[in-house]
Scaffold this motif. Sequence first.
Motif, PDB file in Angstrom:
ATOM      1  N   GLY A  44      26.840  51.728  49.236  1.00 38.56           N
ATOM      2  CA  GLY A  44      27.399  50.307  48.652  1.00 38.56           C
ATOM      3  C   GLY A  44      28.809  50.735  48.022  1.00 38.56           C
ATOM      4  O   GLY A  44      29.390  52.288  48.187  1.00 38.56           O
ATOM      5  N   PRO A  45      29.032  49.849  47.073  1.00 37.33           N
ATOM      6  CA  PRO A  45      30.505  50.068  46.611  1.00 37.33           C
ATOM      7  C   PRO A  45      30.671  51.061  45.740  1.00 37.33           C
ATOM      8  O   PRO A  45      30.079  51.204  44.914  1.00 37.33           O
ATOM      9  N   ALA A  46      31.786  52.136  45.079  1.00 38.07           N
ATOM     10  CA  ALA A  46      31.791  52.791  44.656  1.00 38.07           C
ATOM     11  C   ALA A  46      32.760  51.948  43.359  1.00 38.07           C
ATOM     12  O   ALA A  46      33.057  50.958  43.643  1.00 38.07           O
ATOM     13  N   VAL A  47      31.845  51.616  41.938  1.00 42.27           N
ATOM     14  CA  VAL A  47      32.052  51.211  41.188  1.00 42.27           C
ATOM     15  C   VAL A  47      32.591  52.337  39.702  1.00 42.27           C
ATOM     16  O   VAL A  47      31.936  53.199  39.834  1.00 42.27           O
ATOM     17  N   ARG A  48      33.444  51.756  39.379  1.00 39.27           N
ATOM     18  CA  ARG A  48      33.768  53.375  38.160  1.00 39.27           C
ATOM     19  C   ARG A  48      33.432  52.230  36.989  1.00 39.27           C
ATOM     20  O   ARG A  48      34.280  50.784  36.525  1.00 39.27           O
ATOM     21  N   GLY A  49      33.193  52.453  35.717  1.00 38.07           N
ATOM     22  CA  GLY A  49      33.464  52.514  34.283  1.00 38.07           C
ATOM     23  C   GLY A  49      33.445  53.925  33.635  1.00 38.07           C
ATOM     24  O   GLY A  49      33.283  54.857  33.424  1.00 38.07           O
ATOM     25  N   GLY A  50      34.928  53.896  32.938  1.00 38.64           N
ATOM     26  CA  GLY A  50      35.481  54.435  31.964  1.00 38.64           C
ATOM     27  C   GLY A  50      35.355  55.802  32.873  1.00 38.64           C
ATOM     28  O   GLY A  50      35.814  55.704  33.677  1.00 38.64           O
ATOM     29  N   PRO A  51      34.678  57.067  31.661  1.00 39.31           N
ATOM     30  CA  PRO A  51      34.930  58.606  32.737  1.00 39.31           C
ATOM     31  C   PRO A  51      33.966  58.548  34.289  1.00 39.31           C
ATOM     32  O   PRO A  51      34.114  59.961  34.688  1.00 39.31           O
ATOM     33  N   VAL A  52      33.516  57.540  34.438  1.00 39.65           N
ATOM     34  CA  VAL A  52      32.156  57.288  35.203  1.00 39.65           C
ATOM     35  C   VAL A  52      31.930  56.401  36.768  1.00 39.65           C
ATOM     36  O   VAL A  52      32.498  55.581  37.069  1.00 39.65           O
ATOM     37  N   GLU A  53      32.346  56.966  37.505  1.00 43.69           N
ATOM     38  CA  GLU A  53      32.040  56.486  39.524  1.00 43.69           C
ATOM     39  C   GLU A  53      31.155  56.496  39.832  1.00 43.69           C
ATOM     40  O   GLU A  53      30.474  57.317  40.025  1.00 43.69           O
ATOM     41  N   ALA A  54      29.906  55.641  40.413  1.00 47.83           N
ATOM     42  CA  ALA A  54      28.566  55.749  40.962  1.00 47.83           C
ATOM     43  C   ALA A  54      28.698  55.151  41.638  1.00 47.83           C
ATOM     44  O   ALA A  54      29.729  54.120  42.175  1.00 47.83           O
ATOM     45  N   ARG A  55      27.982  55.656  43.458  1.00 49.65           N
ATOM     46  CA  ARG A  55      28.193  54.279  44.108  1.00 49.65           C
ATOM     47  C   ARG A  55      26.702  54.967  44.477  1.00 49.65           C
ATOM     48  O   ARG A  55      25.533  55.975  44.537  1.00 49.65           O
ATOM     49  N   LEU A  56      25.802  53.841  45.130  1.00 48.73           N
ATOM     50  CA  LEU A  56      24.161  53.934  46.669  1.00 48.73           C
ATOM     51  C   LEU A  56      24.535  54.238  47.744  1.00 48.73           C
ATOM     52  O   LEU A  56      25.556  54.249  48.338  1.00 48.73           O
ATOM     53  N   LEU A  57      24.246  55.410  48.098  1.00 43.89           N
ATOM     54  CA  LEU A  57      24.406  56.054  49.534  1.00 43.89           C
ATOM     55  C   LEU A  57      22.737  56.101  50.437  1.00 43.89           C
ATOM     56  O   LEU A  57      21.715  55.318  49.722  1.00 43.89           O
ATOM     57  N   SER A  58      22.573  55.219  51.270  1.00 37.50           N
ATOM     58  CA  SER A  58      21.087  55.220  51.936  1.00 37.50           C
ATOM     59  C   SER A  58      20.998  56.222  53.178  1.00 37.50           C
ATOM     60  O   SER A  58      22.754  56.744  53.763  1.00 37.50           O
ATOM     61  N   ALA A  59      20.097  57.004  53.723  1.00 37.83           N
ATOM     62  CA  ALA A  59      19.978  57.659  54.944  1.00 37.83           C
ATOM     63  C   ALA A  59      20.173  57.293  56.761  1.00 37.83           C
ATOM     64  O   ALA A  59      19.790  57.851  56.607  1.00 37.83           O
ATOM     65  N   ARG A  81      28.221  51.613  30.969  1.00 38.45           N
ATOM     66  CA  ARG A  81      26.439  50.958  31.734  1.00 38.45           C
ATOM     67  C   ARG A  81      27.640  51.218  33.627  1.00 38.45           C
ATOM     68  O   ARG A  81      28.843  50.254  33.312  1.00 38.45           O
ATOM     69  N   VAL A  82      27.008  51.365  34.966  1.00 33.19           N
ATOM     70  CA  VAL A  82      27.868  51.149  36.357  1.00 33.19           C
ATOM     71  C   VAL A  82      26.941  49.992  36.822  1.00 33.19           C
ATOM     72  O   VAL A  82      25.876  50.946  36.971  1.00 33.19           O
ATOM     73  N   ASP A  83      26.913  49.266  37.044  1.00 34.31           N
ATOM     74  CA  ASP A  83      26.122  48.440  38.181  1.00 34.31           C
ATOM     75  C   ASP A  83      26.713  48.403  39.254  1.00 34.31           C
ATOM     76  O   ASP A  83      27.861  48.432  39.615  1.00 34.31           O
ATOM     77  N   VAL A  84      25.651  49.077  40.258  1.00 32.31           N
ATOM     78  CA  VAL A  84      25.625  49.525  42.075  1.00 32.31           C
ATOM     79  C   VAL A  84      25.261  48.913  42.995  1.00 32.31           C
ATOM     80  O   VAL A  84      23.855  48.434  42.046  1.00 32.31           O
ATOM     81  N   ALA A  85      25.600  48.407  43.865  1.00 32.36           N
ATOM     82  CA  ALA A  85      24.440  47.407  44.964  1.00 32.36           C
ATOM     83  C   ALA A  85      24.556  48.120  46.451  1.00 32.36           C
ATOM     84  O   ALA A  85      25.396  48.885  46.523  1.00 32.36           O
ATOM     85  N   LEU A  86      24.011  47.840  46.727  1.00 32.02           N
ATOM     86  CA  LEU A  86      23.377  48.535  48.423  1.00 32.02           C
ATOM     87  C   LEU A  86      22.945  47.515  48.462  1.00 32.02           C
ATOM     88  O   LEU A  86      21.826  46.903  48.580  1.00 32.02           O
ATOM     89  N   SER A  87      22.859  46.656  50.193  1.00 32.21           N
ATOM     90  CA  SER A  87      22.025  45.899  50.991  1.00 32.21           C
ATOM     91  C   SER A  87      22.198  46.709  52.539  1.00 32.21           C
ATOM     92  O   SER A  87      22.847  46.902  53.610  1.00 32.21           O
ATOM     93  N   LEU A  88      20.828  46.510  52.324  1.00 34.31           N
ATOM     94  CA  LEU A  88      20.312  47.281  53.953  1.00 34.31           C
ATOM     95  C   LEU A  88      19.631  46.254  54.424  1.00 34.31           C
ATOM     96  O   LEU A  88      18.716  45.873  54.411  1.00 34.31           O
ATOM     97  N   PRO A  89      20.389  46.162  55.670  1.00 35.43           N
ATOM     98  CA  PRO A  89      19.823  45.273  56.378  1.00 35.43           C
ATOM     99  C   PRO A  89      18.122  45.278  57.728  1.00 35.43           C
ATOM    100  O   PRO A  89      17.406  46.858  57.653  1.00 35.43           O
ATOM    101  N   ALA A  90      16.833  44.455  58.453  1.00 38.06           N
ATOM    102  CA  ALA A  90      16.283  45.119  59.222  1.00 38.06           C
ATOM    103  C   ALA A  90      17.719  45.647  60.221  1.00 38.06           C
ATOM    104  O   ALA A  90      18.124  45.860  60.798  1.00 38.06           O
ATOM    105  N   GLY A  91      16.481  46.215  60.407  1.00 41.58           N
ATOM    106  CA  GLY A  91      16.829  47.690  62.066  1.00 41.58           C
ATOM    107  C   GLY A  91      15.727  48.614  62.455  1.00 41.58           C
ATOM    108  O   GLY A  91      15.463  48.879  60.939  1.00 41.58           O
ATOM    109  N   PRO A  92      16.572  49.103  63.087  1.00 42.73           N
ATOM    110  CA  PRO A  92      16.101  51.016  63.463  1.00 42.73           C
ATOM    111  C   PRO A  92      16.319  51.507  61.782  1.00 42.73           C
ATOM    112  O   PRO A  92      17.248  51.554  62.329  1.00 42.73           O
ATOM    113  N   ALA A  93      15.726  52.265  61.506  1.00 43.06           N
ATOM    114  CA  ALA A  93      15.846  52.831  60.427  1.00 43.06           C
ATOM    115  C   ALA A  93      16.699  54.522  61.085  1.00 43.06           C
ATOM    116  O   ALA A  93      16.186  55.966  61.406  1.00 43.06           O
ATOM    117  N   THR A  94      18.309  54.275  61.696  1.00 40.06           N
ATOM    118  CA  THR A  94      18.341  55.863  62.444  1.00 40.06           C
ATOM    119  C   THR A  94      19.494  55.578  61.402  1.00 40.06           C
ATOM    120  O   THR A  94      20.161  55.866  59.874  1.00 40.06           O
TER     121      THR A  94
END
Length: 694
Positions: free
Chosen positions: A29-44, A151-164
Amino acid sequence: MKRFASPLITGLLLWAFLLLPAEALAASGPAVRGGPVEARLLSAVEGTGDLAGVPLALEVKLDKGWKTYWRSPGDAGLPPRVEWTGSTNLKDAELSYPAPHRMTLLGIETIGYDGAVTFPIRAVPAEPGKPMEIKAGLDLLACSEICVPQRVDVALSLPAGPATPGPEANAVSRAQNTVPGDGRAAGLEIRAVRTQGAVVEVEAAAREPFGKPDLFIETDPPVIFKAPTVRLSDAGRTAVLRLEAVDAVIDPPLPGRAATLTLVDGAHAMEAKRAIEAGAVGRAGGAVGPAANLLSMLAVALLGGLILNLMPCVLPVLSLKMLSMVAHSGAPRHKVRAGFLASAAGILASFLMLAGAMVGLKAAGAAVGWGIQFQQPLFLVFMVVLVTLFAANLWGLFEIPLPRFLADTVGGTEGHGYGGQFATGAFATLLATPCSAPFLGTAVGFALANGPLEVFAIFTALGIGLALPYLLVAAFPSVARHLPRPGRWMVALRRVLGGALALTGVWLLSVMAVQAGEAVAGLVAALMAALVLALWLGRRLAAGMRWAGPAFAALLTLAAFIVPVQFGSGADAAPVVATSWKPFDESAIGRLVGEGRTVFVDVTADWCITCQANKKLVMNRGEVAKRLDGDVVAMRADWTRPDERIAAYLAAHGRYGIPFNIVYGPGAPDGIALPELLTTGAVLDALDKAGKRP
């Protein structure tokens, strides 16, 4: 027409991008910054597939000088909290915590992370196979000179399909490897937990000697403990950690309480649930962990350096030293002693240079490890040139034409110059680095997992160990004086030893062929042959022209260094993997183990002599070869060229050199690490243990 070409191409590219399948955009997902913190969600994975649990990770980066906290923050701080409100098709999300470290400021003990941390997540879909929309609200306390709730709000969209596997699969897998397991992969074990009053004493054991062990105890209701004192025994493999509660009165009392214990020792960590038992504990004091363990590791390093003398990498140089001993036959004692002390000084100086390079690279954030300089084509050219010059000297091609100061520095293989003796020691160190000996990996791993002081101390001990045979002769110079006196037979011996060094050069060229391509290795080989010919012809010129041979040899040497820079083409080629082996894929290991498979990982390189010996003597023979070609999934990680994924994988297991072999399976999901020198029994035993279902 040209005015419309660029907008047209841009439009087509934009249209093609919009038509890309959603899976291609789902790795993070996109990296989101809040103050000294930057966060994002990752998918394998790039799609949900039919997974019952989707491997994700929450990556958190903090600005320089900022830190955040573990689930049990210690004397102060707040643990991270994650809300999943707004997510779709999410039944549950389990967040795991990587191993923390202790932070002390103004006498306040806190537990957490600084710089960056990645939390693995197992996301359970409500309906497997359907798309998931993950929304995470991360609340954490970030601290520097001040503490800021963020507080940092992050998001990630994971579609249907093969889990490659997706492009972030390795990052997620590395995060999973930082979470403490049951101790089997890390080689750690908690043997006993006892308490007396406000003191808890934990006895732990390690497969390899402890470095700087730390222990965190969590109970319900919580009890805050001070940092442990550590007593080590059994050459550093057994530790007794004594922790005293901050409050002298604890209600309810500690005996009988359930506790979660997290044992951390550098890159190794484990977590276990134990009941605290009543029992006598030792008194405070005794050996202090880090200092006592440094002493034990210095002994391990000394032994590892001594054994390194018996490895095939060093044997060509030892043969030069044998020739030097023969040359010293009948020489005065003080000259024999001085010559061998010069060689020992060359070894120690080289190890100190290696230590300095390791500290510098580590401070710069680069990958560090034993022998990784052999991943660089220019270093290989340097070694090929050096080996060629040593061989040519033994063949008698440039003893007279070279200036005296250069002959003393490079050509003194017979002991005619202390500079040559010093160079022989340095040469021995350089050729030793692609070899790994018993105890060597343990010592280097301990050093590189700690600070500059430990690095220099351990590398000094390694150098003393490698130099011990030279120091022994220096202490008893009569050993050399009683050898047969030099004679015509030494001419034949010099030619044989020169041939051995030439074969070492051929091996180095074979490594270069993998690194930079066969054409580059062939050109360098031709230049070295021309160098030897130039030195040979130079000796046959008239006295006033003999400088021409060494001068032309110097030009050929310069050309050899230019070749890989100008013509290198093999660096980006995919490593060749034998048909019975699969390329290394860290992200696939967990899935294969979940399917009940056993996975054998071999981290190797063409420049690693010990790796090649393990293949020929164990992996490619007998019952081990049958098992690896059968139901075992054999993965080979080729570290001949630099590879950040492999370096990170080694570091996650506390290793900074190769060979490294580890076996995963249902009976050992965290892996069973094998010793540097493999034996058939050790490999088969690990395969059997890992293959058993719990």
